[in-house]
Design an enzyme around this catalytic site. Structure first.
Site, PDB file in Angstrom:
ATOM      1  N   ASP A  19       0.789  -1.237   0.000  1.00 31.24           N
ATOM      2  CA  ASP A  19       0.000   0.000   0.000  1.00 31.24           C
ATOM      3  C   ASP A  19       0.825   1.294   0.000  1.00 31.24           C
ATOM      4  O   ASP A  19       0.518   2.228   0.754  1.00 31.24           O
ATOM      5  CB  ASP A  19      -0.960   0.015   1.208  1.00 31.24           C
ATOM      6  CG  ASP A  19      -1.919  -1.169   1.211  1.00 31.24           C
ATOM      7  OD1 ASP A  19      -1.801  -2.030   0.331  1.00 31.24           O
ATOM      8  OD2 ASP A  19      -2.776  -1.226   2.104  1.00 31.24           O
ATOM      9  N   LYS A 105      -7.021  -4.934  -2.548  1.00 34.86           N
ATOM     10  CA  LYS A 105      -7.727  -5.420  -1.353  1.00 34.86           C
ATOM     11  C   LYS A 105      -8.646  -4.321  -0.836  1.00 34.86           C
ATOM     12  O   LYS A 105      -8.463  -3.142  -1.171  1.00 34.86           O
ATOM     13  CB  LYS A 105      -6.727  -5.853  -0.277  1.00 34.86           C
ATOM     14  CG  LYS A 105      -5.858  -4.725   0.219  1.00 34.86           C
ATOM     15  CD  LYS A 105      -4.877  -5.210   1.260  1.00 34.86           C
ATOM     16  CE  LYS A 105      -4.108  -4.038   1.839  1.00 34.86           C
ATOM     17  NZ  LYS A 105      -4.943  -3.067   2.559  1.00 34.86           N
ATOM     18  N   CYS A 144      -1.874  -2.567   7.988  1.00 35.60           N
ATOM     19  CA  CYS A 144      -1.747  -3.570   6.930  1.00 35.60           C
ATOM     20  C   CYS A 144      -0.499  -4.430   7.080  1.00 35.60           C
ATOM     21  O   CYS A 144      -0.539  -5.648   6.874  1.00 35.60           O
ATOM     22  CB  CYS A 144      -1.741  -2.840   5.587  1.00 35.60           C
ATOM     23  SG  CYS A 144      -1.567  -3.907   4.184  1.00 35.60           S
TER      24      CYS A 144
END
Ligand code: VGL
Ligand code: ZN
Length: 191
Positions: A19, A105, A144
């Site tokens: 990310d 995701k 995450c």
């Protein structure tokens, strides 16, 4: 904190970049302090991975406009990483190889998906590639990265997190995340 020696990427490893998107970086909607500082270290690891023939996985948070993790829809976060928005793009300084495995995701409306290794098929895909050990970097360390690293250990991967390639949203979150990961057997590399 117990810190492990920095691993050197070699056959049987994968590099997981989580990310590194504009909304988590400077001036983003869910800015993680000092996030931009990790990008040079990540780019060096990507170069090492390419040189060693090691797969590079890049995940992206990829939410629908009215995602349940957004405050306006009952969640904890400001709106971020909305599909196809500028904020959801990878940081323009990130140098991903053309054959990077890109993983989205957080697409389901009613639930969040913080781990890149739960419900994405990534563990199976990496196993088919002969991967046994992971080096994880990216954002955010206390969300995450934490969830992905815990899932990776539970799925039997030797799991390393390089701290110079990651930043947390909050200092308390960072302390807790480091403790949980260390306890689970994640190797925390400070190199
Ligand atoms: C994340 C907060 C909200 C992350 C995703 O990928 O770390 N953090 N959504
Ligand atoms: Zn999110």
């Amino acid at each position: 904190m117990m810190a492990g020696k920095a691993m050197r990427l070699t056959r049987g490893d994968a590099l997981i970049v989580l990310d590194v998107q504009r909304d988590f970086c400077a001036a983003g909607a869910l800015e993680v302090a000092d996030a931009d500082a990790i990008i040079p270290a990540i780019n060096r690891l990507i170069e090492d991975a390419v040189a060693a023939g090691v797969p590079v996985v890049a995940s992206r948070d990829w939410h629908p406009l009215e995602h349940s993790s957004f405050r306006d829809f009952g969640g904890p976060w400001p709106a971020h990483c909305v599909q196809d928005s500028a904020g959801a793009e990878f940081h323009s300084d990130l140098r991903l190889p053309n054959d990077a495995i890109i993983l989205s995701k957080g697409e389901a409306l009613e639930r969040d998906q913080l781990s890149a290794m739960n419900g994405t098929g990534l563990a199976e895909r990496l196993r088919r590639l002969g991967v046994k050990r992971l080096l994880i970097v990216g954002l955010a360390l206390d969300v995450c990265v934490l969830e992905t690293a815990l899932d990776a250990v539970a799925r039997g991967f030797q799991t390393h997190v390089r701290l110079s390639g990651s930043r947390a949203i909050t200092p308390e979150g960072e302390r807790e995340a480091l403790e949980k990961m260390r306890h689970a057997g994640v190797v925390l590399e400070d190199g």
